[in-house]
Scaffold this motif. Structure first.
Motif: not given
Length: 73
Positions: A17-21, A45-51
């Motif tokens: 998972i990159t900062d460009s997710y 969960f979307m917020q978790w993925m962003q972090n």
């Protein structure tokens, strides 16, 4: 960290998972292949993925599974 084009790159358990997710249909297809129609994105969960930069999609599956089992209790 290698950039992932989330719309088209092949996604597997080892994908970092990159900062460009981005939450894309391609990502949704990956999760649906793991969890079937039970998979749904929610805001938390979307917020978790962003972090989650630096983790893998396998880590994301474990996180979703953990959250999912807590909401089913």
């Amino acid at each position: 960290m290698e950039k992932v084009y989330w719309h088209k790159n092949q996604i597997d358990d080892h994908t970092m998972i990159t900062d460009s997710y981005k939450t894309t249909q391609n990502v949704r297809r990956y999760f649906k292949s793991k969890f079937g129609d039970d998979f749904k994105f929610d805001r938390q969960f979307m917020q978790w993925m962003q972090n989650a930069t630096g983790l893998t999609m396998a880590d994301a599956c474990r996180e979703w599974s953990s959250r999912s089992s807590k909401t089913q209790k």
